[in-house]
Design a protein around this motif. Structure first.
Motif, mmCIF file in Angstrom:
data_model
loop_
_atom_site.group_PDB
_atom_site.id
_atom_site.type_symbol
_atom_site.label_atom_id
_atom_site.label_comp_id
_atom_site.label_asym_id
_atom_site.label_seq_id
_atom_site.Cartn_x
_atom_site.Cartn_y
_atom_site.Cartn_z
ATOM 1 N N LYS A 37 0.823 -1.213 0.000
ATOM 2 C CA LYS A 37 0.000 0.000 0.000
ATOM 3 C C LYS A 37 0.858 1.264 0.000
ATOM 4 N N ALA A 38 1.979 1.233 0.681
ATOM 5 C CA ALA A 38 2.853 2.407 0.743
ATOM 6 C C ALA A 38 3.729 2.527 -0.501
ATOM 7 N N ILE A 39 4.386 1.444 -0.870
ATOM 8 C CA ILE A 39 5.360 1.527 -1.961
ATOM 9 C C ILE A 39 4.684 1.681 -3.316
ATOM 10 N N SER A 40 3.494 1.108 -3.492
ATOM 11 C CA SER A 40 2.813 1.225 -4.781
ATOM 12 C C SER A 40 2.402 2.667 -5.051
ATOM 13 N N LYS A 49 2.541 15.566 -2.359
ATOM 14 C CA LYS A 49 2.002 15.322 -1.025
ATOM 15 C C LYS A 49 1.763 13.832 -0.805
ATOM 16 N N VAL A 50 1.204 13.192 -1.818
ATOM 17 C CA VAL A 50 0.967 11.745 -1.724
ATOM 18 C C VAL A 50 2.293 11.007 -1.604
ATOM 19 N N VAL A 51 3.285 11.443 -2.373
ATOM 20 C CA VAL A 51 4.602 10.818 -2.315
ATOM 21 C C VAL A 51 5.198 10.950 -0.919
ATOM 22 N N ALA A 52 5.159 12.155 -0.365
ATOM 23 C CA ALA A 52 5.740 12.396 0.960
ATOM 24 C C ALA A 52 5.054 11.546 2.030
ATOM 25 N N GLU A 53 3.730 11.480 1.949
ATOM 26 C CA GLU A 53 2.979 10.684 2.926
ATOM 27 C C GLU A 53 3.309 9.198 2.782
ATOM 28 N N SER A 54 3.452 8.745 1.539
ATOM 29 C CA SER A 54 3.743 7.333 1.290
ATOM 30 C C SER A 54 5.166 6.982 1.693
ATOM 31 N N VAL A 55 6.101 7.891 1.468
ATOM 32 C CA VAL A 55 7.485 7.679 1.885
ATOM 33 C C VAL A 55 7.554 7.540 3.404
ATOM 34 N N GLU A 56 6.802 8.374 4.096
ATOM 35 C CA GLU A 56 6.772 8.286 5.552
ATOM 36 C C GLU A 56 6.195 6.945 6.013
ATOM 37 N N LYS A 57 5.113 6.518 5.361
ATOM 38 C CA LYS A 57 4.496 5.235 5.705
ATOM 39 C C LYS A 57 5.452 4.077 5.431
ATOM 40 N N ASP A 106 11.079 0.129 9.112
ATOM 41 C CA ASP A 106 11.633 0.057 10.468
ATOM 42 C C ASP A 106 11.283 -1.294 11.101
ATOM 43 N N VAL A 107 10.069 -1.746 10.848
ATOM 44 C CA VAL A 107 9.646 -3.058 11.346
ATOM 45 C C VAL A 107 10.462 -4.153 10.657
ATOM 46 N N TYR A 108 10.687 -3.991 9.356
ATOM 47 C CA TYR A 108 11.478 -4.961 8.614
ATOM 48 C C TYR A 108 12.917 -4.998 9.137
#
Length: 217
Positions: free
Chosen positions: A110-113, A133-141, A147-149
């Motif tokens: 969902k984030a990387i796509s 804006k969508v890119v920035a939000e997705s990069v953050e996600k 981090d979990v990985y």
């Protein structure tokens, strides 16, 4: 008789299936579907995939769609000729494969796509404007997911354990593009994630399937 994959080498979902076929050493035919002429919405393809998406898969009279389902079928059909990427012989290991496949589908994808769609699909293929804006939000996600990985991969070489599995391969289709983009630092700044990706990218199946596929550089 070789199985048939109806799709395109530039389709991330098609790449997922091709990777599994290559890993298993299976004989197959890639039947090109032209996205730009709308062939994926044509009656013949809709008969194979009623949602008008790629890929579709044909094995004799059996027709499948949805890349993760097709991939599981491939890995089970050819299990005697390639690596055990589903770990069906172990209840615990197969459960871990399932867990990380769900993480890939529900969190990572969902984030990387969104990054890929905004930075590659819209501007390169459709001449559109990237929504920063969508890119920035997705990069953050994606950073939070990675981090979990990083924590997980500090404990095991691969996501489901110290063995390669479909859970790892399923990450390749989108990651190959982002690792070749200005957002590569998301992976390179996390040492265990970086090592994991380099291990995946070194595989012959990866090199064969992604050869010549345009990236986001």
């Amino acid at each position: 008789m070789a199985v048939k994959v109806y799709g395109a080498a530039t389709s991330t979902a098609t790449v997922r299936v091709l990777l599994c076929l290559e890993e298993m050493g299976a004989e197959y035919e890639l039947v090109p579907i032209d996205f730009f002429t709308g062939e994926h919405k044509s009656p013949p393809h809709l008969a194979r995939n009623p949602f008008g998406q790629m890929p579709a898969f044909e094995d004799g009279d059996l027709i499948l769609f949805e890349s993760r389902a097709i991939s599981r079928y491939v890995l089970r059909k050819y299990k005697s000729s390639g690596p055990d990427l589903l770990r069906d012989g172990s209840l615990e290991e197969s459960a871990m494969v399932d867990v990380w496949l769900e993480v890939e589908a529900q969190q990572y994808d969902k984030a990387i796509s969104s990054i890929y769609i905004e930075t590659v699909i819209k501007p390169v293929f459709f001449g559109g404007v990237t929504d920063e804006k969508v890119v920035a939000e997705s990069v953050e996600k994606l950073g939070k997911v990675l981090d979990v990985y990083e924590a997980r991969l500090s404990k095991s070489k691969y996501l489901a354990g110290d063995f390669l599995s479909f859970a790892d391969l399923s990450h390749i289709p989108y990651t190959q593009h982002i690792i070749a983009s200005p957002h590569a630092s998301l992976f390179e700044s996390r040492l265990h994630v970086k090592a994991w990706w380099e291990s995946l990218a070194s595989r012959p199946a990866y090199k064969k399937v992604t050869a010549g596929v345009p990236t986001s550089k």
